[in-house]
Design a protein around this motif. Structure first.
Motif, PDB file in Angstrom:
ATOM      1  N   VAL A  27       0.726  -1.114   0.128  1.00 45.03           N
ATOM      2  CA  VAL A  27      -0.048  -0.013  -0.120  1.00 45.03           C
ATOM      3  C   VAL A  27       0.754   1.273  -0.302  1.00 45.03           C
ATOM      4  O   VAL A  27       0.645   2.410  -0.818  1.00 45.03           O
ATOM      5  N   PRO A  28       2.012   1.371   0.803  1.00 47.96           N
ATOM      6  CA  PRO A  28       2.881   2.759   0.782  1.00 47.96           C
ATOM      7  C   PRO A  28       3.379   3.030  -0.481  1.00 47.96           C
ATOM      8  O   PRO A  28       3.700   4.013  -0.913  1.00 47.96           O
ATOM      9  N   ALA A  29       3.701   1.636  -1.179  1.00 44.61           N
ATOM     10  CA  ALA A  29       4.476   1.771  -2.468  1.00 44.61           C
ATOM     11  C   ALA A  29       3.151   1.909  -3.697  1.00 44.61           C
ATOM     12  O   ALA A  29       3.693   2.073  -4.657  1.00 44.61           O
ATOM     13  N   ASN A 125      -2.397   6.413   4.926  1.00 42.55           N
ATOM     14  CA  ASN A 125      -3.373   7.139   4.817  1.00 42.55           C
ATOM     15  C   ASN A 125      -4.877   6.187   4.792  1.00 42.55           C
ATOM     16  O   ASN A 125      -5.641   5.998   5.474  1.00 42.55           O
ATOM     17  N   LYS A 126      -4.526   5.298   3.709  1.00 46.20           N
ATOM     18  CA  LYS A 126      -5.518   4.337   3.298  1.00 46.20           C
ATOM     19  C   LYS A 126      -5.817   3.523   4.399  1.00 46.20           C
ATOM     20  O   LYS A 126      -6.804   2.695   4.392  1.00 46.20           O
ATOM     21  N   ALA A 155      -8.888  13.538  20.444  1.00 49.75           N
ATOM     22  CA  ALA A 155      -8.180  15.138  20.516  1.00 49.75           C
ATOM     23  C   ALA A 155      -7.067  15.170  21.365  1.00 49.75           C
ATOM     24  O   ALA A 155      -6.114  15.847  20.716  1.00 49.75           O
ATOM     25  N   VAL A 156      -6.858  14.691  22.497  1.00 51.62           N
ATOM     26  CA  VAL A 156      -5.655  14.576  23.124  1.00 51.62           C
ATOM     27  C   VAL A 156      -4.505  13.953  22.432  1.00 51.62           C
ATOM     28  O   VAL A 156      -3.480  14.293  22.581  1.00 51.62           O
ATOM     29  N   GLY A 157      -4.880  12.760  21.803  1.00 53.42           N
ATOM     30  CA  GLY A 157      -4.191  11.986  21.218  1.00 53.42           C
ATOM     31  C   GLY A 157      -3.304  12.657  19.691  1.00 53.42           C
ATOM     32  O   GLY A 157      -2.059  12.619  19.644  1.00 53.42           O
ATOM     33  N   GLY A 158      -4.007  13.297  19.278  1.00 49.79           N
ATOM     34  CA  GLY A 158      -3.515  13.993  18.220  1.00 49.79           C
ATOM     35  C   GLY A 158      -2.874  15.184  18.729  1.00 49.79           C
ATOM     36  O   GLY A 158      -1.947  15.835  18.221  1.00 49.79           O
ATOM     37  N   GLY A 159      -3.472  15.877  19.625  1.00 50.83           N
ATOM     38  CA  GLY A 159      -2.835  17.086  20.093  1.00 50.83           C
ATOM     39  C   GLY A 159      -1.405  16.784  20.828  1.00 50.83           C
ATOM     40  O   GLY A 159      -0.637  17.742  20.564  1.00 50.83           O
ATOM     41  N   ILE A 160      -1.251  15.912  21.341  1.00 51.15           N
ATOM     42  CA  ILE A 160       0.062  15.436  21.813  1.00 51.15           C
ATOM     43  C   ILE A 160       1.145  15.600  20.969  1.00 51.15           C
ATOM     44  O   ILE A 160       2.302  15.899  21.020  1.00 51.15           O
ATOM     45  N   ILE A 161       0.880  14.703  19.541  1.00 48.44           N
ATOM     46  CA  ILE A 161       1.678  14.528  18.606  1.00 48.44           C
ATOM     47  C   ILE A 161       1.939  16.083  17.946  1.00 48.44           C
ATOM     48  O   ILE A 161       3.044  16.136  17.221  1.00 48.44           O
ATOM     49  N   LEU A 162       0.800  16.687  17.851  1.00 50.08           N
ATOM     50  CA  LEU A 162       0.943  17.933  17.079  1.00 50.08           C
ATOM     51  C   LEU A 162       2.186  18.712  17.274  1.00 50.08           C
ATOM     52  O   LEU A 162       2.966  19.111  15.806  1.00 50.08           O
ATOM     53  N   PRO A 163       2.626  19.037  18.325  1.00 48.00           N
ATOM     54  CA  PRO A 163       4.033  19.984  18.383  1.00 48.00           C
ATOM     55  C   PRO A 163       5.096  19.120  17.663  1.00 48.00           C
ATOM     56  O   PRO A 163       6.128  19.729  17.159  1.00 48.00           O
ATOM     57  N   PHE A 164       5.367  17.861  17.943  1.00 46.79           N
ATOM     58  CA  PHE A 164       6.480  17.101  17.223  1.00 46.79           C
ATOM     59  C   PHE A 164       6.312  17.199  15.814  1.00 46.79           C
ATOM     60  O   PHE A 164       7.344  17.284  15.045  1.00 46.79           O
ATOM     61  N   ALA A 165       4.973  16.907  15.327  1.00 49.11           N
ATOM     62  CA  ALA A 165       4.958  16.855  13.749  1.00 49.11           C
ATOM     63  C   ALA A 165       5.108  18.191  13.052  1.00 49.11           C
ATOM     64  O   ALA A 165       5.714  18.399  12.287  1.00 49.11           O
ATOM     65  N   TRP A 166       4.762  19.431  14.092  1.00 52.96           N
ATOM     66  CA  TRP A 166       4.970  20.871  13.448  1.00 52.96           C
ATOM     67  C   TRP A 166       6.518  21.180  13.580  1.00 52.96           C
ATOM     68  O   TRP A 166       6.928  21.602  12.548  1.00 52.96           O
ATOM     69  N   PHE A 167       7.055  20.803  14.591  1.00 47.58           N
ATOM     70  CA  PHE A 167       8.504  21.217  14.550  1.00 47.58           C
ATOM     71  C   PHE A 167       9.643  20.132  14.058  1.00 47.58           C
ATOM     72  O   PHE A 167      10.675  20.404  14.301  1.00 47.58           O
ATOM     73  N   GLY A 168       9.021  19.053  13.567  1.00 48.55           N
ATOM     74  CA  GLY A 168       9.775  17.940  13.125  1.00 48.55           C
ATOM     75  C   GLY A 168      10.052  16.726  14.151  1.00 48.55           C
ATOM     76  O   GLY A 168       9.721  17.014  15.331  1.00 48.55           O
ATOM     77  N   GLY A 169      10.455  15.820  13.751  1.00 44.17           N
ATOM     78  CA  GLY A 169      10.576  14.472  15.000  1.00 44.17           C
ATOM     79  C   GLY A 169       9.594  13.550  14.697  1.00 44.17           C
ATOM     80  O   GLY A 169       9.825  12.320  14.714  1.00 44.17           O
ATOM     81  N   MET A 170       8.529  13.887  14.189  1.00 40.96           N
ATOM     82  CA  MET A 170       7.248  12.888  13.830  1.00 40.96           C
ATOM     83  C   MET A 170       6.647  13.433  13.027  1.00 40.96           C
ATOM     84  O   MET A 170       6.827  14.706  12.464  1.00 40.96           O
ATOM     85  N   GLY A 171       5.797  12.648  11.946  1.00 41.15           N
ATOM     86  CA  GLY A 171       5.036  12.906  10.868  1.00 41.15           C
ATOM     87  C   GLY A 171       3.546  13.005  11.000  1.00 41.15           C
ATOM     88  O   GLY A 171       3.066  12.741  12.267  1.00 41.15           O
ATOM     89  N   MET A 172       2.863  13.536  10.095  1.00 47.95           N
ATOM     90  CA  MET A 172       1.569  13.772  10.165  1.00 47.95           C
ATOM     91  C   MET A 172       0.792  12.385  10.471  1.00 47.95           C
ATOM     92  O   MET A 172      -0.399  12.195  10.947  1.00 47.95           O
ATOM     93  N   GLY A 173       1.433  11.330   9.866  1.00 46.76           N
ATOM     94  CA  GLY A 173       0.792   9.932  10.088  1.00 46.76           C
ATOM     95  C   GLY A 173       0.925   9.532  11.731  1.00 46.76           C
ATOM     96  O   GLY A 173      -0.126   8.789  11.646  1.00 46.76           O
ATOM     97  N   ASP A 174       1.865   9.908  12.263  1.00 44.86           N
ATOM     98  CA  ASP A 174       1.840   9.813  13.635  1.00 44.86           C
ATOM     99  C   ASP A 174       0.804  10.353  14.269  1.00 44.86           C
ATOM    100  O   ASP A 174       0.274   9.615  15.400  1.00 44.86           O
ATOM    101  N   LEU A 175       0.463  11.456  13.951  1.00 46.33           N
ATOM    102  CA  LEU A 175      -0.522  12.243  14.559  1.00 46.33           C
ATOM    103  C   LEU A 175      -1.863  11.584  14.357  1.00 46.33           C
ATOM    104  O   LEU A 175      -2.743  11.491  15.294  1.00 46.33           O
ATOM    105  N   LYS A 176      -2.408  11.203  12.996  1.00 52.88           N
ATOM    106  CA  LYS A 176      -3.518  10.865  12.752  1.00 52.88           C
ATOM    107  C   LYS A 176      -3.581   9.151  13.477  1.00 52.88           C
ATOM    108  O   LYS A 176      -4.646   8.978  13.976  1.00 52.88           O
ATOM    109  N   LEU A 177      -2.517   8.622  13.563  1.00 53.57           N
ATOM    110  CA  LEU A 177      -2.563   7.304  14.158  1.00 53.57           C
ATOM    111  C   LEU A 177      -2.982   7.509  15.552  1.00 53.57           C
ATOM    112  O   LEU A 177      -3.752   6.707  16.122  1.00 53.57           O
TER     113      LEU A 177
END
Length: 249
Positions: A27-29, A125-126, A155-177
C-alpha cells in the motif's frame, strides 16, 4: 474447548499476519494487493503454496528465496508471529467479547502500521481510513463511560503529537494514528499510552545506539511504539492508573 479456540485464533492470526505484511509493504508503495501474485522481490519468481506457509516457509528456506538465494526480510516472519501472538493475547485477555474483537482489530492495525513504518518510515492514510470506522463503531459499542471521554482521547492523542509533527521529529501519519488510538483508549488512558510509547522507544532506541545498531541522529519510526503503547493501555490502562492512584492516596 478454550485450548481449541486459542489454537484456532492463533493460526488465524498467523495467516492474516501474512496478508498484513502484503498490505504494509504494498500500500505505501502504491501497488495492488492482488497483482502481481506473491513473488520474490529479487528474481520475480511467483511463489508457490509451499513458500507461503507462515513462519515455517521462512525457517525452511533459512530466510532466503529457494530460486535465487536472495535474502527474505525478517519483517515477514516477525509480522506473522506478532499477529498470531496478539490475536492469542486478545482472546486470552478478553475472551469472545466485543472488547476482544476490538483488541483483534487494534492488533491488526498495530502490525500493519509497524511493518509499514519500519520499511518506509510512513503510515499510509488508506490503512488508517480503513480501520477508523471499524474502531469507531466498536468503541461506541464498548463504551464504558460517556462518549466524550473517547472523543477527548482522540483530541488529546492528536494534540500531543501536533508539536512534534509541527517542529519535526514525527510525521502527520503519527498524529493521525495516535488520534485514532486515543479514540479507542479514551481519556486519560491515552496519556498512559503515550508515556509507555516514549518509555519503550527510548529504552529500545538507546540500547540500539549503545550496541552500534543504530547511529546517532538516524531517524527512527515512532509509529510502532505508539501502537504498542496503545495496546498496553487498552489492555491494562485502567488497572495501572487505578494502582497508581491507590499508591498516592
Amino acid at each position: 474447548m478454550t485450548i481449541v479456540i486459542a489454537v484456532y485464533i492463533t493460526l488465524l492470526g498467523l495467516i492474516l499476519g501474512s496478508f498484513y505484511n502484503v498490505v504494509a509493504l504494498r500500500v505505501p508503495a502504491g501497488e495492488s494487493l492482488s497483482h502481481p501474485p506473491s513473488h520474490c522481490t529479487g528474481c520475480g519468481t511467483q511463489l508457490k503454496a509451499r513458500d507461503l506457509v507462515p513462519i515455517l516457509s521462512w525457517l525452511a528456506s533459512r530466510g532466503k528465496c529457494r530460486h535465487c538465494g536472495a535474502r527474505v526480510s525478517m519483517l515477514y516472519p516477525l509480522g506473522e508471529l506478532a499477529t498470531g501472538g496478539l490475536f492469542l493475547w486478545s482472546y486470552l485477555e478478553f475472551g469472545l467479547t466485543l472488547r476482544g474483537v476490538t483488541a483483534v482489530i487494534l492488533s491488526s492495525l498495530a502490525v500493519i502500521v509497524t511493518v509499514a513504518d519500519l520499511k518506509y518510515m510512513l503510515i499510509p492514510n488508506k490503512v488508517l481510513l480503513f480501520f477508523a470506522p471499524l474502531l469507531l463503531v466498536l468503541t461506541l459499542l464498548n463504551a464504558e463511560g460517556p462518549v466524550w471521554i473517547y472523543l477527548l482521547g482522540a483530541a488529546v492523542g492528536g494534540g500531543i503529537i501536533l508539536p512534534f509533527a509541527w517542529f519535526g521529529g514525527m510525521g502527520m501519519g503519527d498524529l493521525k494514528l495516535f488520534a485514532l488510538l486515543g479514540l479507542v483508549t479514551g481519556f486519560p488512558v491515552v496519556l498512559l499510552a503515550f508515556f509507555a510509547a516514549c518509555l519503550l522507544g527510548t529504552l529500545v532506541g538507546g540500547t540500539l545506539q549503545l550496541t552500534g545498531t543504530l547511529k546517532r541522529g538516524q531517524p527512527v519510526p515512532f509509529g510502532p511504539w505508539l501502537a504498542v503503547g496503545a495496546l498496553l493501555a487498552y489492555g491494562y490502562g485502567s488497572q495501572i492508573i487505578g494502582g497508581y492512584l491507590s499508591l498516592i492516596h
